[in-house]
Scaffold this active site. Structure first.
Site, mmCIF file in Angstrom:
data_model
loop_
_atom_site.group_PDB
_atom_site.id
_atom_site.type_symbol
_atom_site.label_atom_id
_atom_site.label_comp_id
_atom_site.label_asym_id
_atom_site.label_seq_id
_atom_site.Cartn_x
_atom_site.Cartn_y
_atom_site.Cartn_z
ATOM 1 N NE ARG A 25 -3.668 -2.214 2.454
ATOM 2 C CZ ARG A 25 -4.528 -2.753 3.290
ATOM 3 N NH1 ARG A 25 -4.266 -1.801 4.589
ATOM 4 N NH2 ARG A 25 -5.260 -3.669 3.344
ATOM 5 C CB SER A 124 -8.232 -2.324 3.200
ATOM 6 O OG SER A 124 -8.859 -2.978 4.313
ATOM 7 C CG HIS A 125 -8.884 0.135 6.807
ATOM 8 N ND1 HIS A 125 -8.235 -0.861 6.484
ATOM 9 C CD2 HIS A 125 -8.117 0.969 7.707
ATOM 10 C CE1 HIS A 125 -7.225 -0.770 7.103
ATOM 11 N NE2 HIS A 125 -6.729 0.225 7.860
ATOM 12 C CG ASP A 299 -13.229 -2.359 4.935
ATOM 13 O OD1 ASP A 299 -14.189 -3.322 4.216
ATOM 14 O OD2 ASP A 299 -12.127 -2.788 4.698
ATOM 15 C CG ASP A 301 -11.339 -4.483 1.052
ATOM 16 O OD1 ASP A 301 -11.563 -4.041 2.032
ATOM 17 O OD2 ASP A 301 -10.479 -5.536 1.179
ATOM 18 C CG ASP A 303 -11.573 -6.877 4.075
ATOM 19 O OD1 ASP A 303 -11.820 -5.472 4.385
ATOM 20 O OD2 ASP A 303 -10.506 -7.078 3.907
ATOM 21 N NE ARG A 304 -9.846 -3.525 7.854
ATOM 22 C CZ ARG A 304 -8.938 -3.427 8.622
ATOM 23 N NH1 ARG A 304 -9.313 -2.370 9.927
ATOM 24 N NH2 ARG A 304 -7.832 -3.532 8.422
ATOM 25 C CE LYS A 399 -9.963 -7.583 7.246
ATOM 26 N NZ LYS A 399 -8.480 -8.058 7.548
#
Length: 582
Positions: A25, A124-125, A299, A301, A303-304, A399
């Site tokens: 990232r 991600s987030h 989030d 993507d 997954d959260r 997740k």
């Protein structure tokens, strides 16, 4: 059929291409440098065995953040040049991280092909946009993130790379489903663009009782709100919650995926999911009328997840414990029983208590979903979670934010199966409080200090490790800060030996364990794109039923004081307060 040629492009290594817990990232401005993305992709191909590349089917998609569309074209051309047989792309380049895992594990292509890996384009987030973050990670044939053995090899390759392969393919249309075929030196190469949601929806319907959830969501006394924070979850929300489960379209907010997440920060917590927090009656002013019974956020993507009741926040640590405690009764997929449960080390011990009570196998692993994947592949774990808003099960190897929401809706549907005609509902808050009364409460909070000077952050961690060599000195500091706090009985740097493959992961966080079951954990996070993030986890266990109803900040106040004094947080970081508290 378009013919293509393969070129070898000369390049030089870039510093700092070491994948973190979930890939590489960096800021977009770093990724758009000539050869930067290409170097990392070629280093990944070179790290994989030939049979995982030549003739293989790979997935290339992500959360739709800025630069994704360009990256999909670049990676596809490189895949063709490296002998990959076909690429699968979610329509408009969109696939949630859990959906990618499901696609690898479940999908069969139009020609009978199966995917053996994926490049997932997500940070991600983290925020998105031209001045924000981009990310890339590789997932393996089990649908889970590449293990450390592979990511170490990728990094090693980035330090010595001299050339990469690419093909002169024309750009292809990712907005329309269908197969485009090309011919190259090694034969045919196909690009298939497919509907991003159908495989994932099919999998969810095989896990949950959609009819029971539909009865809940269409009940006149149940209200619902889902916030995708303009991330990729929006591509699934309408299909699942509205079309399949009968929720009102108006119950979905921020469900149009955007390259910059609408200018917001797509992290589903009380700080960044402002609109949902206000709607659920947890904002500073309660002016929006009666809040819904249930709310959730995702989030970037997907997954959260964050789960909320009416004016009530469910901590992720409590969430996974409550799902595990109710899974067998409420979710058909688990009706035969749980194989075991697991949590990441910084996550509260709420799950440990459930595991002990239900006589389940229990595992404590380092942060990073790949560690859960090994346990699942070995048939040792059914439900797992982490405090950073990640919850999941062995249906995939990532997740899964929407899965967690469906799990909670299943529990609510089960608890309310006799109340949906108009009776008083068992609420989210009541489910949580009943759980605390039975298992005890783990008061819990996390302080994040973001973009701290990396050198200072490492100095702070080294100081904490050194301090552990003298527990009497530690307890002197503790007592000087707060005389009402229990004494420290153990301090260590968490190390994990994988029970499946025997691999050892060191330096996974610094722990201070107190006599009464309380814990302080300090960890450097690998999910930021610049600087260092220090995470401080504070946990207080309370078994006395008369004391489980306190406000978290009151219950944790003494431990917070101890943690800040023990770590010399302000002295090392220059920060008088954390960036985010969750």
């Amino acid at each position: 059929m378009v013919l293509f040629n393969v070129s070898r492009v000369q390049t030089k290594p870039f510093d700092g291409q070491k994948p973190g817990t979930s890939g590489l990232r960096k800021k977009v401005k770093v990724f758009v440098q000539p050869h930067y993305l290409e170097n990392f992709v070629q280093a990944t191909f070179n790290a994989l065995t030939a049979e995982k590349v030549r003739g293989a089917t790979l997935v290339v998609s992500g959360d739709g953040r800025y630069y994704s569309k360009d990256a999909i074209q670049i990676i596809t051309k490189m895949a063709a040049a490296n002998g990959v047989r076909r690429i699968w792309v979610g329509q408009n380049g969109l696939l949630s991280t859990p959906a990618v895992s499901a696609v690898i594990r479940e999908r069969t292509g139009v020609d009978g092909s199966k995917a053996s890996g994926a490049f997932i384009l997500t940070a991600s987030h983290n925020p998105g946009g031209p001045n924000e973050d981009f990310g890339i990670k590789y997932n393996m044939e089990n649908g889970g993130p590449a293990p450390e053995g592979i990511t170490d090899k990728i990094y090693e390759n980035t330090t010595t790379i001299k050339e990469y392969l690419t093909a002169d393919l024309p750009d292809f249309d990712i907005s329309t489903t269908g197969v485009t075929s090309f011919a190259g030196p090694e034969g045919q190469f196909d690009v298939e663009v497919f509907d991003c949601a159908s495989d994932y929806v099919k999998l969810m319907k095989s896990i949950f009782d959609f009819e029971a959830i539909r009865k809940l969501l269409t009940s006149p006394n149940f209200t619902f709100c889902y916030d995708a924070l303009h991330g990729v979850a929006g591509a699934y929300a309408s299909r699942i919650f509205v079309e399949e489960l009968g929720a009102q379209e108006s119950s979905l907010i921020n469900c149009t995926p955007k390259e910059d997440f609408g200018g917001g920060h797509p992290d589903p917590n009380l700080t960044y999911a402002k609109e949902l927090v206000a709607r659920m009656g947890l904002g500073k002013s309660d002016t929006q009328g009666e809040p819904p019974e249930f709310g959730a956020a995702a989030d970037g993507d997907a997954d959260r997840n964050m789960v909320l009741g009416k004016r009530f926040f469910v901590t992720p640590s409590d969430s996974v414990a409550i799902i595990a405690a109710n899974a067998v009764d409420a979710i058909p997929y688990f009706s035969a029983g749980l194989k075991g449960v697991a949590r990441s080390m910084p996550t509260s011990a709420a799950l440990d208590v459930v595991a002990k009570h239900l006589n389940l196998k229990f595992f404590e692993v380092p942060t990073g979903w790949k560690f859960f994947g090994n346990l699942m592949d070995a048939g040792l774990c059914s439900v797992c979670g982490e405090e950073s808003f990640g919850t999941g099960s062995d249906h995939i190897r990532e997740k899964d934010g929407i899965w967690a929401v469906l799990a909670w809706l299943s529990i609510l549907a089960y608890k309310n199966k006799d109340n949906l005609g108009g009776g008083k509902l068992v609420t989210v808050e009541e489910i949580v409080r009943q759980h605390w009364a039975k298992y005890g409460r783990h008061y819990y909070t996390r302080y994040d200090y973001e973009n701290v000077d990396a050198g200072k952050a490492k100095e702070l961690m080294a100081y904490l490790v050194k301090l552990q060599s003298s527990l009497p000195e530690v307890n002197e500091i503790v007592k000087s800060a707060r005389s009402d706090v229990s004494k420290v009985v153990h301090g260590d740097e968490f190390e994990y030996k994988d029970p499946v493959d025997g691999s050892i992961s060191k330096h996974q966080g610094i722990r201070y364990l107190f006599e009464d079951g309380s814990r302080l954990v300090f960890r450097l996070s690998g999910t930021g794109s610049e600087g260092a993030t220090i995470r401080l986890y504070i946990e207080q266990y309370e078994k006395d039923p008369s004391k489980i109803g306190r406000e978290s900040q009151d219950a944790l106040g003494p431990l917070v004081e101890v943690a800040l004094k023990l770590s010399k947080m302000q002295e090392y970081t220059g920060r008088s307060a954390p960036t985010v508290i969750t």
